[in-house]
Design an enzyme around this catalytic site. Structure first.
Site, PDB file in Angstrom:
ATOM      1  N   CYS A  47      -0.369   6.256   7.284  1.00 54.43           N
ATOM      2  CA  CYS A  47      -1.040   7.414   7.503  1.00 54.43           C
ATOM      3  C   CYS A  47      -2.390   7.562   7.346  1.00 54.43           C
ATOM      4  O   CYS A  47      -2.731   7.032   6.081  1.00 54.43           O
ATOM      5  CB  CYS A  47      -0.281   8.730   7.079  1.00 54.43           C
ATOM      6  SG  CYS A  47      -0.922  10.329   7.412  1.00 54.43           S
ATOM      7  N   HIS A  58       2.825  16.694  10.337  1.00 54.07           N
ATOM      8  CA  HIS A  58       1.509  17.154   9.917  1.00 54.07           C
ATOM      9  C   HIS A  58       1.251  18.699  10.248  1.00 54.07           C
ATOM     10  O   HIS A  58       0.749  19.136   9.646  1.00 54.07           O
ATOM     11  CB  HIS A  58       0.450  16.397  10.360  1.00 54.07           C
ATOM     12  CG  HIS A  58       0.224  14.830  10.026  1.00 54.07           C
ATOM     13  ND1 HIS A  58      -0.207  15.028   8.733  1.00 54.07           N
ATOM     14  CD2 HIS A  58       0.283  13.669  10.507  1.00 54.07           C
ATOM     15  CE1 HIS A  58      -0.483  13.444   8.203  1.00 54.07           C
ATOM     16  NE2 HIS A  58      -0.169  12.670   9.457  1.00 54.07           N
ATOM     17  N   HIS A  76       6.134  11.804  12.927  1.00 58.71           N
ATOM     18  CA  HIS A  76       5.354  11.612  11.973  1.00 58.71           C
ATOM     19  C   HIS A  76       3.950  12.737  12.231  1.00 58.71           C
ATOM     20  O   HIS A  76       3.647  13.345  11.531  1.00 58.71           O
ATOM     21  CB  HIS A  76       4.661  10.258  11.960  1.00 58.71           C
ATOM     22  CG  HIS A  76       3.625  10.007  11.224  1.00 58.71           C
ATOM     23  ND1 HIS A  76       3.807   9.347   9.920  1.00 58.71           N
ATOM     24  CD2 HIS A  76       2.400  10.460  11.218  1.00 58.71           C
ATOM     25  CE1 HIS A  76       2.651   9.266   9.409  1.00 58.71           C
ATOM     26  NE2 HIS A  76       1.773  10.041   9.682  1.00 58.71           N
ATOM     27  N   GLU A  77       3.633  12.762  13.564  1.00 60.67           N
ATOM     28  CA  GLU A  77       2.586  13.603  13.945  1.00 60.67           C
ATOM     29  C   GLU A  77       2.990  14.774  13.809  1.00 60.67           C
ATOM     30  O   GLU A  77       2.162  15.689  13.345  1.00 60.67           O
ATOM     31  CB  GLU A  77       1.757  13.130  15.102  1.00 60.67           C
ATOM     32  CG  GLU A  77       1.271  11.876  15.426  1.00 60.67           C
ATOM     33  CD  GLU A  77       0.431  11.476  14.320  1.00 60.67           C
ATOM     34  OE1 GLU A  77      -0.496  12.216  13.660  1.00 60.67           O
ATOM     35  OE2 GLU A  77       0.152  10.042  13.748  1.00 60.67           O
TER      36      GLU A  77
HETATM   37 NI    NI Z   1      -0.145  10.679   9.246  1.00 60.79          NI
END
Ligand code: NI
Length: 178
Positions: A101, A147, A143-144
């Protein structure tokens, strides 16, 4: 071209829940997405979420082109995804793989993710996106979108022995950040 600095783990903004985008096709949104693209490209990322630039809006970008050094790596189309909704298609089918990341530079961890996923949302003009994807593409999206809910991948690692510096874990590889 505006490459902006990426917040790093420890910044409390990365733990916030981001707000939905209500207006599409605005100059402000276009400028933000341009900065996100420039920043991701400059840092060799596979994806970036708006909160990583300190903008708490539900916007992510991602995309991985063909790389001759990694002929087996799956291609993921360049995508702007706004107000995403994720729907795991088989909640029992989870796989672990290595993630990095841009907010946790120089490190990698082994993270479980759903292998099959339907995701929906909108592009920057407000046009709907509806895709069913698997494996690497599904992992990048999860993953995105994490966030946007203030979740960084290290908190998902099951066994923290599988977390470390990229250069120590993969001494022979030349791996892009994501
Ligand atoms: Ni990330």
């Amino acid at each position: 071209m505006a490459v902006r600095s990426v917040l790093r783990m420890g910044d409390p903004q990365l733990l916030e829940r981001s707000r939905a985008v209500e207006r599409f096709a605005t100059p402000e949104l276009d400028a933000l997405i341009r900065d996100m693209r420039d920043t991701m490209a400059a840092l060799n990322g596979a994806g970036l979420a708006a909160p990583q630039l300190g903008v708490l809006k539900r916007i992510v970008i991602f995309g991985v082109g063909r790389n001759p050094r990694y002929p087996d790596a799956e291609e993921v189309p360049e995508t702007v995804l706004i107000n995403p909704e994720l729907e795991p298609l088989d909640a029992g089918d989870v796989a672990e793989d290595w993630e990095g990341c841009l907010s946790v530079p120089g490190m990698r961890g082994l993270v479980p993710r759903y292998r099959h996923l339907r995701y929906r949302g909108f592009d920057e003009r407000g046009r709907p996106i509806d895709r069913t994807v698997s494996d690497f593409h599904a992992r990048v999206v999860q993953h995105e979108v994490d966030h946007l809910d203030g979740v960084l991948y290290p908190t998902r690692i099951r066994d923290l022995r599988n977390f470390g510096f990229t250069a120590e874990l993969f001494p022979d590889a030349n791996i892009a950040e994501d």
